[in-house]
Design a protein around this motif. Structure first.
Motif, short mmCIF file in Angstrom:
data_model
loop_
_atom_site.label_atom_id
_atom_site.label_comp_id
_atom_site.label_asym_id
_atom_site.label_seq_id
_atom_site.Cartn_x
_atom_site.Cartn_y
_atom_site.Cartn_z
N ARG A 1 9.50 2.75 -6.45
CA ARG A 1 8.61 4.02 -6.62
C ARG A 1 9.06 4.35 -8.79
NH1 ARG A 1 6.79 7.54 -1.99
NH2 ARG A 1 5.90 6.51 -0.42
N ALA B 1 1.94 1.72 -3.58
CA ALA B 1 1.16 1.76 -4.52
C ALA B 1 0.89 3.68 -4.67
CB ALA B 1 -0.05 1.15 -4.27
N ASN B 2 0.30 4.31 -3.40
CA ASN B 2 0.58 5.23 -2.98
C ASN B 2 0.88 6.20 -1.61
OD1 ASN B 2 -1.17 7.29 -1.92
ND2 ASN B 2 -2.76 6.40 -0.79
N HIS C 1 0.95 -1.03 0.19
CA HIS C 1 -0.03 -0.19 -0.14
C HIS C 1 0.49 1.20 -0.41
CE1 HIS C 1 -3.60 -1.61 0.31
NE2 HIS C 1 -3.87 -2.37 1.41
#
Length: 391
Positions: free
Chosen positions: A338, A319-320, A316
């Motif tokens: 990332r 992704a965020n 998570h």
């Protein structure tokens, strides 16, 4: 250089001028490598920027790869005639000895069959057992007991620590073909400064495990895809002395495991998610390097590499990025994941903990779980009666 002992001519302040590097001197290996690399580059080879010991040449679809380790050289090509021409060229410039097809290299035994290529270190393993006097010991099923916590103060310090250091040094080289002992050897190598009798007994436990499987090694299947796939894991704050976590990863090219590592992290992680995040960053860096190596070997890998993790919180965070309270304590170099995901070179996936192969690199497992993971890694015993790796 200083005058040799017994040479009395000249004044005491005079020294000898070195005209040529002598074998055994510190600069001899550098001079040899410089001469060899210049000869190869003059012959049309290109030196890899990912691995400076790798030289390649591609001429009209005929590819030659040459890997150098001091004065031991491996040659691979899709044309046998070019290999013979290269041998003749090398023989004209150096005194070389042709050992034929690859069977034994730096203690690693290579065997070919219809199944693929198997490499192990059986002779080296037996030499370690003979040197330590454990050839006649009873073998065990696992290299290290589960939930064993070693510390610096456990046991009585050894009167002669060189025995322990010599043994662990031998085991470190054995991990080249034995991923099953990587975690155990990584743990033992932390106590090289002041080993105790408990540490030595634990090392003997690894030897007893090797006694049962001296010929165990990796099988690289003949039929396999060229998809990079990595499994990464961590064991949070597992070191009792420093409270640092252990990172581990296993990387596959298709169904062949080509890279693995078990290492204690350099900093203390404040959460299990951070420890997993650092483990993923280490695996991501290795995947990036392997893509460079594959490119040098004329094996394109335009698709994304798969990176498997069993921590949902870490996935998570990747992704965020809008989690400042969770990630502000994580070093910036860990966020390279990332960038790799944005450029499409890495693709993350969740894997259940029961299917996390990288557990072998981060903790001691039961014999059942260990054997299950090793079978997925392609670790087999070529000399076992039921191995089925023959022609």
């Amino acid at each position: 250089m200083n005058k040799p002992l017994g040479y009395t001519k000249g004044s005491p302040n005079q020294v000898c001028k070195l005209l040529k590097s002598l074998y055994g001197l510190k600069q001899a290996s550098r001079q040899w490598y410089s001469k060899l690399s210049n000869a190869l580059i003059e012959s049309g080879f290109s030196q890899s920027k990912a691995d400076y010991s790798l030289f390649t040449r591609d001429t009209n679809g005929i590819f030659v790869a040459l890997l150098v380790y001091v004065d031991d050289i491996l040659v691979a090509s899709n044309d046998l005639t070019i290999v013979n021409d290269l041998k003749a060229l090398m023989h004209s410039k150096f005194q070389i000895k042709d050992l034929g097809p690859l069977r034994y290299f730096l203690g690693i035994e290579i065997a070919r069959s219809s199944k693929g290529i198997h490499f192990c270190q059986k002779k080296y393993t037996l030499d370690i057992l003979a040197d330590s006097g454990t050839l006649g010991s009873k073998h065990t099923k696992v290299p290290m007991e589960q939930n064993l916590k070693l510390t610096k103060s456990t046991g009585t310090p050894l009167s002669d620590p060189s025995v322990y250091r010599r043994l662990v040094g031998h085991l470190l080289y054995l991990t080249i073909s034995r991923p099953d002992i990587c975690f155990s050897v990584q743990t033992l190598s932390q106590y090289m400064a002041n080993p105790t009798d408990t540490h030595l007994l634990t090392a003997h436990k690894v030897l007893k495990y090797l006694k049962g499987t001296p010929g165990q090694g990796l099988l690289l299947p003949r039929s396999s895809s060229f998809q990079l796939e990595a499994y990464c894991d961590s064991d949070w704050a597992s070191c009792p002395d420093t409270r640092r976590s252990v990172s581990g990863y296993c990387i596959f090219l298709g169904s062949s495991m080509i890279s693995w590592k078990s290492k204690k992290q350099s900093v203390v992680s404040r959460s299990s998610a951070e420890a997993e995040y650092r483990s993923m960053a280490a695996a991501c860096s290795e995947l990036t390097w392997l893509r460079f190596i594959l490119s040098t070997l004329q094996v394109p890998h335009p698709q994304a590499a798969f990176l498997h993790c069993d921590n949902q919180a870490t996935l998570h965070i990747i992704a965020n990025p809008v989690f400042p309270e969770r990630t502000k304590h994580i070093e910036l170099d860990c966020h390279l994941i990332r960038d790799k995901i944005k450029e499409g070179s890495i693709c993350t996936h969740y894997v259940p903990s029961s299917h996390q192969i990288a557990d072998t690199m981060t903790k001691a497992l039961s014999s059942t779980v260990l054997n299950t993971h090793l079978s997925k890694m392609g670790v087999v015993n070529l000399y076992a009666p039921s191995s089925g790796i023959g022609e």
